[in-house]
Scaffold this active site. Structure first.
Site, PDB file in Angstrom:
ATOM      1  N   VAL A  37       0.756  -1.454   0.029  1.00 16.48           N
ATOM      2  CA  VAL A  37       0.083   0.009   0.087  1.00 16.48           C
ATOM      3  C   VAL A  37       0.852   1.131   0.035  1.00 16.48           C
ATOM      4  O   VAL A  37       0.723   2.291  -0.797  1.00 16.48           O
ATOM      5  CB  VAL A  37      -0.963   0.138   1.316  1.00 16.48           C
ATOM      6  CG1 VAL A  37      -1.606   1.350   1.311  1.00 16.48           C
ATOM      7  CG2 VAL A  37      -1.745  -1.161   0.918  1.00 16.48           C
TER       8      VAL A  37
ATOM      9  N   ASP B 106      -0.521  36.349 -34.815  1.00 14.49           N
ATOM     10  CA  ASP B 106      -0.972  37.396 -35.603  1.00 14.49           C
ATOM     11  C   ASP B 106      -0.350  38.689 -35.060  1.00 14.49           C
ATOM     12  O   ASP B 106       0.005  38.819 -34.083  1.00 14.49           O
ATOM     13  CB  ASP B 106      -2.609  37.536 -35.195  1.00 14.49           C
ATOM     14  CG  ASP B 106      -3.300  36.563 -35.932  1.00 14.49           C
ATOM     15  OD1 ASP B 106      -3.039  36.028 -36.950  1.00 14.49           O
ATOM     16  OD2 ASP B 106      -4.523  36.230 -35.703  1.00 14.49           O
TER      17      ASP B 106
ATOM     18  N   ASP C 278      -7.876  34.218 -35.279  1.00 16.38           N
ATOM     19  CA  ASP C 278      -9.381  34.571 -34.750  1.00 16.38           C
ATOM     20  C   ASP C 278     -10.569  34.574 -35.911  1.00 16.38           C
ATOM     21  O   ASP C 278     -11.311  34.530 -35.299  1.00 16.38           O
ATOM     22  CB  ASP C 278      -8.982  36.383 -34.364  1.00 16.38           C
ATOM     23  CG  ASP C 278      -8.334  37.177 -35.723  1.00 16.38           C
ATOM     24  OD1 ASP C 278      -8.261  36.453 -36.940  1.00 16.38           O
ATOM     25  OD2 ASP C 278      -8.010  38.318 -35.448  1.00 16.38           O
TER      26      ASP C 278
ATOM     27  N   ASP D 196      -9.482  30.512 -39.926  1.00 14.47           N
ATOM     28  CA  ASP D 196      -8.212  30.061 -39.243  1.00 14.47           C
ATOM     29  C   ASP D 196      -8.374  28.809 -38.550  1.00 14.47           C
ATOM     30  O   ASP D 196      -7.503  28.367 -37.736  1.00 14.47           O
ATOM     31  CB  ASP D 196      -7.751  31.391 -38.074  1.00 14.47           C
ATOM     32  CG  ASP D 196      -7.294  32.436 -38.497  1.00 14.47           C
ATOM     33  OD1 ASP D 196      -6.562  32.049 -39.605  1.00 14.47           O
ATOM     34  OD2 ASP D 196      -7.469  33.527 -37.915  1.00 14.47           O
TER      35      ASP D 196
ATOM     36  N   ASN E 110       2.892   6.492   4.313  1.00 12.05           N
ATOM     37  CA  ASN E 110       2.457   6.736   3.081  1.00 12.05           C
ATOM     38  C   ASN E 110       1.174   7.841   3.044  1.00 12.05           C
ATOM     39  O   ASN E 110       1.157   8.649   2.158  1.00 12.05           O
ATOM     40  CB  ASN E 110       1.565   5.260   2.690  1.00 12.05           C
ATOM     41  CG  ASN E 110       0.758   5.435   1.332  1.00 12.05           C
ATOM     42  OD1 ASN E 110       1.444   5.841   0.457  1.00 12.05           O
ATOM     43  ND2 ASN E 110      -0.331   5.020   1.360  1.00 12.05           N
TER      44      ASN E 110
ATOM     45  N   ASP F 154       4.578  11.274   2.720  1.00  8.82           N
ATOM     46  CA  ASP F 154       4.566  11.074   1.570  1.00  8.82           C
ATOM     47  C   ASP F 154       3.478  12.171   0.992  1.00  8.82           C
ATOM     48  O   ASP F 154       3.870  12.685  -0.027  1.00  8.82           O
ATOM     49  CB  ASP F 154       4.063   9.630   0.881  1.00  8.82           C
ATOM     50  CG  ASP F 154       5.109   8.643   0.961  1.00  8.82           C
ATOM     51  OD1 ASP F 154       6.301   9.098   1.602  1.00  8.82           O
ATOM     52  OD2 ASP F 154       5.209   7.622   0.553  1.00  8.82           O
TER      53      ASP F 154
HETATM   54  P1  ATP Z   1      -3.657  39.877 -38.481  1.00  6.19           P
HETATM   55  O1  ATP Z   1      -3.513  38.932 -39.339  1.00  6.19           O
HETATM   56  O2  ATP Z   1      -2.365  40.458 -37.987  1.00  6.19           O
HETATM   57  O3  ATP Z   1      -4.498  39.798 -37.301  1.00  6.19           O
HETATM   58  P2  ATP Z   1      -5.289  41.664 -39.937  1.00  6.19           P
HETATM   59  O4  ATP Z   1      -6.240  42.200 -39.535  1.00  6.19           O
HETATM   60  O5  ATP Z   1      -4.520  42.636 -41.111  1.00  6.19           O
HETATM   61  O6  ATP Z   1      -4.069  41.408 -39.144  1.00  6.19           O
HETATM   62  P3  ATP Z   1      -6.846  40.197 -41.840  1.00  6.19           P
HETATM   63  O7  ATP Z   1      -8.049  40.182 -40.773  1.00  6.19           O
HETATM   64  O8  ATP Z   1      -6.637  38.772 -42.371  1.00  6.19           O
HETATM   65  O9  ATP Z   1      -5.467  40.264 -41.022  1.00  6.19           O
HETATM   66  O10 ATP Z   1      -7.031  41.089 -42.932  1.00  6.19           O
HETATM   67  C1  ATP Z   1      -6.353  41.305 -43.796  1.00  6.19           C
HETATM   68  C2  ATP Z   1      -6.091  42.780 -44.674  1.00  6.19           C
HETATM   69  O11 ATP Z   1      -7.541  42.994 -45.133  1.00  6.19           O
HETATM   70  C3  ATP Z   1      -5.985  44.006 -43.646  1.00  6.19           C
HETATM   71  O12 ATP Z   1      -4.520  44.102 -43.568  1.00  6.19           O
HETATM   72  C4  ATP Z   1      -6.739  45.000 -44.023  1.00  6.19           C
HETATM   73  O13 ATP Z   1      -5.991  45.559 -45.310  1.00  6.19           O
HETATM   74  C5  ATP Z   1      -7.731  44.182 -44.709  1.00  6.19           C
HETATM   75  N1  ATP Z   1      -9.043  44.353 -43.983  1.00  6.19           N
HETATM   76  C6  ATP Z   1      -9.052  44.081 -42.676  1.00  6.19           C
HETATM   77  N2  ATP Z   1     -10.235  44.253 -42.175  1.00  6.19           N
HETATM   78  C7  ATP Z   1     -11.103  44.677 -43.288  1.00  6.19           C
HETATM   79  C8  ATP Z   1     -12.675  44.809 -43.182  1.00  6.19           C
HETATM   80  N3  ATP Z   1     -13.179  44.998 -42.287  1.00  6.19           N
HETATM   81  N4  ATP Z   1     -12.838  45.669 -44.454  1.00  6.19           N
HETATM   82  C9  ATP Z   1     -12.177  45.605 -45.494  1.00  6.19           C
HETATM   83  N5  ATP Z   1     -10.776  45.353 -45.367  1.00  6.19           N
HETATM   84  C10 ATP Z   1     -10.398  44.856 -44.363  1.00  6.19           C
END
Ligand code: ATP
Length: 849
Positions: free
Chosen positions: A278, A325, A591, A595, A685, A689
């Site tokens: 044990v 990101d 995000d 992704d 034990n 322990d």
């Molecule tokens: P990360 O990837 O670092 O989080 P991010 O926001 O730049 O950054 P994405 O969300 O993929 O990455 O966006 C890619 C690109 O699209 C951005 O750099 C921007 O130029 C454009 N973008 C982001 N949000 C919008 C939006 N709501 N409407 C139009 N264009 C956008």
């Protein structure tokens, strides 16, 4: 079966006594009372009683109960009672450990509530999804997990992924039209959405038709009991415990046989062998590992890293790459428009586009939605554009939501007797989509973009297109032939704590790689500012650089690149896979809805708590409640600490057990009588322990924990000399106890006094060992001696109890001890001191960094 799909949108709205402006607060209160919360009834938790009873199913405990009964019948009443008391105490400890571990895990699950966006009292509100009621108007966006079943009343390119419910693996396109068919299964109800399915693209509005257990998901919820997750460590330990048990049982049988052979009383030897089994079986090992992991996960949650999958706690320590990101994780995501440039004469139209082209909800408490878009809307409103007037002037007709693959978003509006399409997006993508007339302006706009991006600003370009007739279909194809409207640069300040976090990663052998959707110049500026790259780094790769590469070329690039810009989610996935192929252990943040595959593929998928979509959270192993990169680094540190402490616990417990076994086994070989009685073993034990071992789990991190390279993920638990350490310590413990017995024999002490001394020595040596084990590499005094207060409480308490057992007459009878003289205690103390010095010396020789 529901038939809401057969009703028109108007009829559904009527049937639920609701409207496009949503329910009122009073109605909601009444409905909540009537329908309850929108939750799936939890699959049954193990009850407390079941956990308690579970403790008594252990085979060793059952044998011990048998032993207590036999002792009682044999007239050894005190023995029987003590054994029983110890069994109960043991079971209680096991119970509370298991119960606390389960509670911790449950608490963690509850810390991750899902939210829903609904319209109530004519206002959008974000609320916990459990509060939804039938009749609510829910707003759905790409990346959401649908919070309840609902009949669609408006859609914009809505696609849902319903595999979890229907098994259909392709995304399903949804509409709002009435469907006349009878008896359709959920998969064919194309004007409905269902709880638990994913919005993979587009956006929509729907009337909630069913919540909680009444939803289609609720109907099958019984089948969805969550699988219990055993971490790799737990699995390996389970196997190890089994193997060890066999060895221990063989040794105990040998001890028994040896005793009989020497003529010891059979019953006495039976109890001894049993107690030894044990005491020496590491039955607490799995429970303590769970406690260590669950406690660790709780501590991480306090530091804003929410663990969704328990194995992540232990594997975090193996991370060699963190792919992160930029926006929001390295930067604050508190966007503000810093510079603005409008095409000549189009200033007013640009501001209107900034106000109208987005997915923002105008809630009572402020704007809800993407920080980039909020910044644009804020700016337009501050510059005199009124929302109502703008909407009247440009009534919305259709919308193409943003996605990070095409990096654009569009809204189509009626304007007079024509139609206007506003498009905004990443500069390259926008400049690729201009009409012939605008193309000559490209160099000028590129230059301006470059200037702003080099300052680390986030740049968007806005454009427009006029239609005389409404476009036949509103799809991505109409985002061409654009005219330039303006360019906006936003500042997104870096998070101040990141520079330190990144330098910690460097010393810890972890590479930080930035993978952003933003453009290269902005990415380069931010990466250099954070210390991810040097100021002159020119190895940035873009999504375009990565396409059409031969596998070897791609592998080479992935090996050396620290910053990726303008990459698509698919490319992110390829990067993780390639790194893994090269033997790296990858943590990856994400995000967006796209992704999810990379988060699943990564060894540690990390979602954003604030800006992340439900889908990304669902796929992640860990959620950053504050979206902050520094939190990942803290979690890695915590993961390393926990793994270290588990190893310390194993070292402590196994070395002690080995010491106990060897003492009992060897004593007869030297011609000594039985060095300890069953009660002594059981007591050790339970107390000696158990408690210090638990205290080790709360040990603070060693000071060089982030200066060591990551631990190889498949590494043997006993790697790095742990097995040798256990053997050495176990032998030292044995030498200490047997030397004391040898001295006692020489002094002519009787057997009872010998046993008392050996028992006390074993207790004290183990306590000294607990202090020594606190660090693998550093001496007892080199780390803050009182940093682990629980350890000291257990040590003081254990010493006090031991002295009581030895000196209080009533307890002497129970524990079969006798008061020993002062010089005997000194010898015990000396043996303790020498043995701790030996283990410390060994540590110095072997493990000093
Ligand atoms: P990360 O990837 O670092 O989080 P991010 O926001 O730049 O950054 P994405 O969300 O993929 O990455 O966006 C890619 C690109 O699209 C951005 O750099 C921007 O130029 C454009 N973008 C982001 N949000 C919008 C939006 N709501 N409407 C139009 N264009 C956008």
């Amino acid at each position: 079966m529901n038939t809401y799909y057969q009703l028109s949108t108007g009829d559904v709205i009527k049937q639920f006594n609701t409207s496009f402006t949503g329910l009122s607060d009073e109605t909601v209160a009444a409905l909540q009372k009537k329908y309850g919360a929108n939750v799936l009834t939890q699959t049954k938790q193990k009850s407390r009683l079941a956990i308690l009873l579970g403790q008594f199913t252990d085979i060793m405990i059952l044998i011990l109960i048998g032993a207590a009964v036999i002792s009682f019948i044999a007239g050894e009443h005190i023995d029987a009672c003590v054994i029983l008391a110890i069994i109960i105490a043991n079971a209680w400890m096991g119970y509370s450990q298991e119960y606390n571990a389960e509670k911790s895990i449950l608490l963690l699950q509850q810390m991750d509530p899902r939210y829903a966006l609904v319209i109530r009292n004519n206002n959008p509100v974000k609320l916990v999804a459990a509060e939804l009621v039938p009749g609510d108007i829910m707003l759905l966006n790409a990346g959401d997990i649908v919070p309840a079943d609902g009949r669609l009343i408006a859609v914009h390119s809505l696609l849902t992924a319903e595999a979890s419910l229907t098994g259909e693996s392709n995304a399903v396109e949804k509409h709002t039209n009435t469907i006349a068919h009878q008896n359709l299964v959920p998969g064919d109800q194309l004007n409905m959405v269902f709880k638990g399915t994913l919005v993979s693209a587009g956006s929509a509005k729907a009337v909630v038709t069913a919540i909680g257990m009444d939803t289609e998901l609720g109907k099958i919820a019984g089948m969805l009991s969550p699988a219990t997750q055993q971490t790799p460590l737990q699995k390996r330990l389970a196997v190890f415990s089994k193997q060890l048990s066999v060895v221990v049982i063989i040794i105990c049988l040998l001890v028994f046989a040896l005793g009989l052979w020497r003529g010891e009383p059979a019953f006495q030897m039976f109890l001894t062998a049993l107690s030894l089994a044990v005491a020496a079986l590491p039955e607490a090992l799995p429970a303590v590992i769970t406690i260590a992991l669950a406690q660790g996960a709780r501590r991480m949650a306090k530091q804003k890293a929410l663990i969704r999958k328990l194995p992540a706690v232990e594997t975090l320590g193996s991370v060699t790459y963190i792919c992160t990101d930029k926006t929001g994780t390295l930067t604050q995501n508190s966007m503000q428009v810093e510079n603005l440039y409008a095409a000549p004469g189009l200033e007013d139209l640009l501001l209107h586009a900034m106000l109208l082209n987005n997915e923002i909800s105008f809630a009572a408490g402020g704007l809800l939605g993407d920080p980039t878009e909020k910044a644009l809307v804020d700016y337009a409103m501050q510059h005199g554009i009124l929302r109502e007037a703008a909407r009247n002037q440009f009534p919305g007709v259709a919308r193409l939501p943003f996605d990070s693959e095409r990096m654009k978003m569009s809204t189509l509006h009626k304007h007079g007797n024509r139609w206007i399409l506003f498009v905004k997006g990443a500069p390259v993508k926008m400049l690729e989509s201009l009409d012939e007339k605008s193309k000559p302006q490209i160099p000028e706009w590129q230059t301006k973009n470059r200037q702003w991006a080099a300052d680390g600003l986030r740049v968007l370009i806005l454009g427009y297109r006029i239609f005389d007739q409404p476009p036949a279909v509103v799809t991505n194809e109409i985002e061409t032939d654009l005219e330039l409207l303006g360019m906006v640069a936003m500042i997104d300040p870096p998070r101040p704590e990141i520079i330190d976090a990144i330098s910690q990663c460097k010393t810890a052998g972890i590479r930080t790689v930035m993978i952003t959707g933003d453009q290269p110049l902005t990415a380069a500026a931010i990466a250099a500012r954070m210390g991810i790259t040097g100021a002159t780094y020119d190895g940035i790769k873009t999504g375009a650089d990565l396409t059409d590469l031969a596998p070897e070329e791609f592998a080479g690039i992935v090996k050396s690149t620290l910053v990726y810009a303008r990459v698509s989610p698919k490319q992110k996935l390829h990067i993780v896979q390639q790194l893994q192929k090269q033997g790296e252990f990858v943590a990856m943040t994400g995000d967006g809805v796209n992704d999810a595959p990379s988060l699943k593929q990564a060894d540690i998928g990390i979602a954003m708590g604030i800006t992340g979509t439900d889908v990304s959270k669902e796929s992640a192993d860990m959620i950053l409640l504050d979206d902050n990169f520094a939190t990942i680094v803290n979690a890695v540190r915590e993961g390393r600490r926990i793994y270290d402490n588990i190893r310390k616990f194993i070292l402590y417990v196994l070395a002690c057990n080995l010491g106990e076994i060897l003492t009992i086994f060897m004593a007869p070989l030297f011609g000594f009588s039985i060095p300890m009685l069953p009660i002594h073993l059981l007591w050790i034990n339970l107390v000696t322990d158990g408690f210090p071992g638990l205290a080790l789990v709360g040990e603070p991190a060693e000071k060089n924990i982030m200066q060591k390279p990551p631990r190889p993920p498949g590494e043997n638990l006993f790697a790095g000399g742990l097995a040798v350490n256990i053997l050495f310590t176990g032998v030292i413990i044995t030498i200490a106890t047997l030397s004391v017995q040898w001295w006692a024999v020489r002094q002519g002490y009787d057997v009872k006094a010998q046993q008392t001394m050996v028992f006390t020595t074993l207790c004290f040596v183990q306590l000294g060992n607990a202090l020594s084990v606190r660090s693998f590499q550093f001496g007892v005094f080199s780390r803050s001696l009182f940093a682990n207060q629980f350890m000291w409480v257990t040590i003081v308490l254990t010493v006090a109890l031991q002295l009581l057992i030895v000196f209080v007459p009533g307890l002497q009878t129970v524990f079969k001890t006798t008061a020993v003289a002062g010089n005997a205690l000194c010898v015990v103390g000396l043996a303790t001191l020498v043995s701790v010095m030996c283990t410390e010396g060994f540590k110095r020789l072997k493990f000093r960094p």
